[in-house]
Design a protein around this motif. Structure first.
Motif, PDB file in Angstrom:
ATOM      1  N   SER A 139       0.832  -1.208   0.000  1.00  0.00           N
ATOM      2  CA  SER A 139       0.000   0.000   0.000  1.00  0.00           C
ATOM      3  C   SER A 139       0.864   1.254   0.000  1.00  0.00           C
ATOM      4  O   SER A 139       0.545   2.244  -0.661  1.00  0.00           O
ATOM      5  CB  SER A 139      -0.951   0.003   1.209  1.00  0.00           C
ATOM      6  OG  SER A 139      -0.293   0.359   2.404  1.00  0.00           O
ATOM      7  N   ASP A 190      -4.680  -1.911   1.555  1.00  0.00           N
ATOM      8  CA  ASP A 190      -4.615  -1.218   2.836  1.00  0.00           C
ATOM      9  C   ASP A 190      -5.610  -1.812   3.829  1.00  0.00           C
ATOM     10  O   ASP A 190      -5.305  -1.957   5.022  1.00  0.00           O
ATOM     11  CB  ASP A 190      -4.895   0.273   2.630  1.00  0.00           C
ATOM     12  CG  ASP A 190      -4.732   1.071   3.915  1.00  0.00           C
ATOM     13  OD1 ASP A 190      -3.576   1.376   4.270  1.00  0.00           O
ATOM     14  OD2 ASP A 190      -5.746   1.378   4.567  1.00  0.00           O
ATOM     15  N   PHE A 207      -5.036   0.032  -4.082  1.00  0.00           N
ATOM     16  CA  PHE A 207      -4.398   0.602  -2.892  1.00  0.00           C
ATOM     17  C   PHE A 207      -5.316   0.455  -1.686  1.00  0.00           C
ATOM     18  O   PHE A 207      -4.897   0.023  -0.605  1.00  0.00           O
ATOM     19  CB  PHE A 207      -4.056   2.072  -3.132  1.00  0.00           C
ATOM     20  CG  PHE A 207      -3.857   2.847  -1.865  1.00  0.00           C
ATOM     21  CD1 PHE A 207      -2.712   2.668  -1.095  1.00  0.00           C
ATOM     22  CD2 PHE A 207      -4.819   3.741  -1.425  1.00  0.00           C
ATOM     23  CE1 PHE A 207      -2.530   3.370   0.083  1.00  0.00           C
ATOM     24  CE2 PHE A 207      -4.652   4.435  -0.256  1.00  0.00           C
ATOM     25  CZ  PHE A 207      -3.498   4.251   0.504  1.00  0.00           C
TER      26      PHE A 207
END
Length: 207
Positions: free
Chosen positions: A20, A96, A92
């Motif tokens: 991430s 995450d 992303f």
């Protein structure tokens, strides 16, 4: 939890957060060395803060495996980006969310191993899950995810509470972990896909 399970989860958490951080660095057009700094801080920052608060040896100092996982994830992600330069921000947020859920559990387990109460352990889980991403976002001049209006810290807390309840009724460690991770990831996905928000305050009153 056995040391093997704990070690594996810690490795996975570091790897997911390194990914991430690398994706964020790429989005912000940070240079190669800068990406390594951002990704490493994302992967190792939360656990470092936790270990300092618990007054124990910092996890990546005690075992270099976490550094191998972090740098390996960074290199793999950079190569992935090279061939898919138009990668979506969705990935992303997905990575995450998984890293957040895993590190939340790692923080709880590490605190319990050190002999803290469950309340302190849940707090350490949130610290482990949140602080790496907080550092990443501040360095990249983004409003930290934890300070936006969606479910982030709340997802962490909810996962910790699920863990605590399952632990209290003597459910096996594996299911404590699965339940907590599933809760955190589900709430993050709900925030991403359906716009779930924590409505603690509305029109000046607590709900």
């Amino acid at each position: 939890m056995s040391s093997e399970y704990f070690h594996f989860l810690n490795i996975m958490g570091a790897a997911f957060f390194a990914v991430s951080g690398t994706l964020m660095g790429h989005e912000k057009n940070i240079n190669g060395f800068g990406i390594v700094v951002v990704a490493s801080m994302t992967a190792l920052g939360g656990g470092t803060v936790r270990d300092l608060l618990l007054n124990t040896t910092i996890f990546w100092v005690a075992s270099p495996d976490y550094l191998y996982a972090t740098y390996g994830a960074i290199i793999t992600t950079v190569l992935f980006i090279r061939y898919l330069p138009s990668i979506s921000n969705y990935y992303f947020l997905l990575v995450d969310a998984i890293g957040l859920a895993i590190f939340n559990i790692v923080g709880i387990e590490k605190a319990l191993i050190e002999g803290t109460s469950m309340l302190v352990a849940i707090t350490m889980g949130m610290t482990t899950g949140i602080f790496g991403g907080l550092m990443r976002d501040v360095i990249c001049r983004e409003v930290p995810l934890v300070m936006r209006g969606d479910l982030y810290a709340t997802a962490c807390l909810s996962g910790g509470l699920v863990y605590a309840v399952l632990f209290a009724v003597d459910v096996s460690y594996v299911w404590c972990v699965v339940g907590a991770i599933a809760t955190t990831v589900l709430l993050r996905f709900g925030a991403l896909h359906w716009g779930w928000r924590p409505n603690l305050f509305k029109k000046g009153r607590i709900l």
